[in-house]
Design a protein around this motif. Sequence first.
Motif, PDB file in Angstrom:
ATOM      1  N   UNK A  27       0.874  -1.174   0.000  1.00  0.00           N
ATOM      2  CA  UNK A  27       0.000   0.000   0.000  1.00  0.00           C
ATOM      3  C   UNK A  27       0.906   1.218   0.000  1.00  0.00           C
ATOM      4  N   UNK A  28       0.507   2.299  -0.680  1.00  0.00           N
ATOM      5  CA  UNK A  28       1.293   3.519  -0.643  1.00  0.00           C
ATOM      6  C   UNK A  28       0.369   4.721  -0.521  1.00  0.00           C
ATOM      7  N   UNK A  29       0.925   5.772   0.077  1.00  0.00           N
ATOM      8  CA  UNK A  29       0.162   7.002   0.259  1.00  0.00           C
ATOM      9  C   UNK A  29       1.146   8.150   0.433  1.00  0.00           C
ATOM     10  N   UNK A  30       0.793   9.313  -0.078  1.00  0.00           N
ATOM     11  CA  UNK A  30       1.594  10.506   0.161  1.00  0.00           C
ATOM     12  C   UNK A  30       1.191  11.098   1.511  1.00  0.00           C
ATOM     13  N   UNK A  31       2.178  11.401   2.351  1.00  0.00           N
ATOM     14  CA  UNK A  31       1.877  11.906   3.686  1.00  0.00           C
ATOM     15  C   UNK A  31       2.706  13.147   3.968  1.00  0.00           C
ATOM     16  N   UNK A  32       2.125  14.054   4.741  1.00  0.00           N
ATOM     17  CA  UNK A  32       2.810  15.244   5.233  1.00  0.00           C
ATOM     18  C   UNK A  32       2.328  15.472   6.656  1.00  0.00           C
ATOM     19  N   UNK A  33       2.801  16.548   7.267  1.00  0.00           N
ATOM     20  CA  UNK A  33       2.303  16.905   8.595  1.00  0.00           C
ATOM     21  C   UNK A  33       2.986  16.206   9.741  1.00  0.00           C
ATOM     22  N   UNK A  34       4.121  15.504   9.482  1.00  0.00           N
ATOM     23  CA  UNK A  34       4.798  14.819  10.574  1.00  0.00           C
ATOM     24  C   UNK A  34       3.938  13.728  11.169  1.00  0.00           C
ATOM     25  N   UNK A  35       3.916  13.630  12.492  1.00  0.00           N
ATOM     26  CA  UNK A  35       3.171  12.551  13.142  1.00  0.00           C
ATOM     27  C   UNK A  35       1.663  12.716  13.011  1.00  0.00           C
TER      28      UNK A  35
END
Length: 567
Positions: free
Chosen positions: A62-70
């Motif tokens: 599974x993949x996803x773009x993430x930001x925002x730290x924790x």
Amino acid sequence: MDRLLLGPHAPEPHASDPHAGPAEEAALGALLRCWLREVGGPRGHVRAVGPHLTLRVAGTPVRVRARGGIALRFDGPPEHLVTGEGAEGRWRPLNLPALVALLERELDGGNEEFAAQVRAGREAIAAILAARERSVPPADPWLASEQALVAGHPFHPAPKAHGGDGWLDYAPETHARFAPRLLGVRADLVAQEGDTAALDAFGGAPAGYLPLPAHPWQLDLLAADLRGPLADGRLVDLGPGPRAVVPTSSVRTVYDPGTGMCLKFSLNVRITNCVRKNAWYELSGAVELTRRLSPVFDRLARRFPGTRWLPEPGYRSAALGTRLLEGLGVIVRTGPWGVCGPGTTPVLAAALAAGADGVPRAVLARRAADPVAWWEAYVERVAYPVLDAFFRHGVVLEAHVQNVLVGFDAAGWPVEAVFRDLEGTKLVAGRHDLTGLPGEVAAPLSYDAAGGWNRVAYCLFVNHLAEVAATVAGTVDDVLRALWAAARATLSRYVEDHAAGPAEPLTRLLAGAPLPAKANLGVRWARAADRTAGYVPVPNPLAQPGPRVIGGQTGVETLTEVCGERG
């Protein structure tokens, strides 16, 4: 053919429902965040590959773009790698039923109760979105912020799932208003402590009775239990109350514009992890804590001007057995407009974390114009009194985003912090004399020091500051890093200037020790009580920049690099 076995779970959202897409996105994101925090990270199943987090759930990529730290804010839809006949290893959007099925395989078995709660959460969000299109938000800016939380807790597997029926008529997110039902309780059966004048203001009762406002939804839930007392005159039904009240973010607590006070009703309904009734010992505990905390908050306000709280000076119920004593219990709480200074507008911290909805324009403009200075003022206003309450006074404030209101001046600067909800407030064991209190009341009022610090650290840093910081930073990683550097400097000043005696738990955090995050997925999967929820370590954004080993766990190390450094 897709090799994922979806099982007998929810069908895909109906394409004809315009709210199905946003509801699916919100529910899927919450469940995936829980998996990343509680399962994937600790098991070492998460890596950074280019702009994506890649993970394996039950062996499936599974993949996803993430930001925002924790805070794990997602950009774009999560995808899974589809293999099998004709699939040719293509990435395709991941949907909620597929993720539930994968989680069941990852966690070694089906759990229909869990799956049903996840489905119910998605359906609730869709219903809320539809209802909001037909409703008018309140003119009161504080109430607008209370009613802005459409998606709910970002790290809960089913944040908007409710038990019972008929909830939409009483949901804060739909801008609901309703008149409480007024009961009369025979005077010799009244159970109450403290100042209950706000309840008397809801109308008179016949001679020999006292008035008791009741939540209409709760009366429906307790209908069978109420038949006898209503038939024999121990209770009388006086009809709808004289005016409408407004539900706040917790659903069961309402604001009464007539008195400026809040009323915390019981609801025999599960919302997130808890059945939201006022346990009998919590009724007495609220009044006891109000008495004990009054001098503490006086001292906090002198040390940190702008510190406010909402006392809970009294409760009333009916002494008709434990079920009705708890089910009809109403706690009186001071309203925020009565404690904020002139020209100060209270705003729910959860609305600040969620985005722009329900947040005054002046606040949004000031935050955008000077995010780091705004953030420094915010951290000082919110964190200093919470830390001082723990270190100097042995008091655990549950400063998560739904328990803190932040007061803003006309220019949009944070100038006050208002703390509420004594149910989650505790006293550190050994630092307060609880002799003279019944054991059943005294025991729930205390945490040991380690448990108290975990609660402070989770609520303040993980649930609150991390979420607000992610929203302030938006999509700009450099801003997020600057915010956490400013927070580290601000908290270091607290240690230097204000800490009473050793503040070792805080100095460990400033040195990079992991933060504790509540395991909501775990407690719901186990069908366990909220009080049994444990914590999992998460990367600490207060740590100095640079990769570091945290806790000796490969998964946590990886997430530190991904979420702590990259932002």
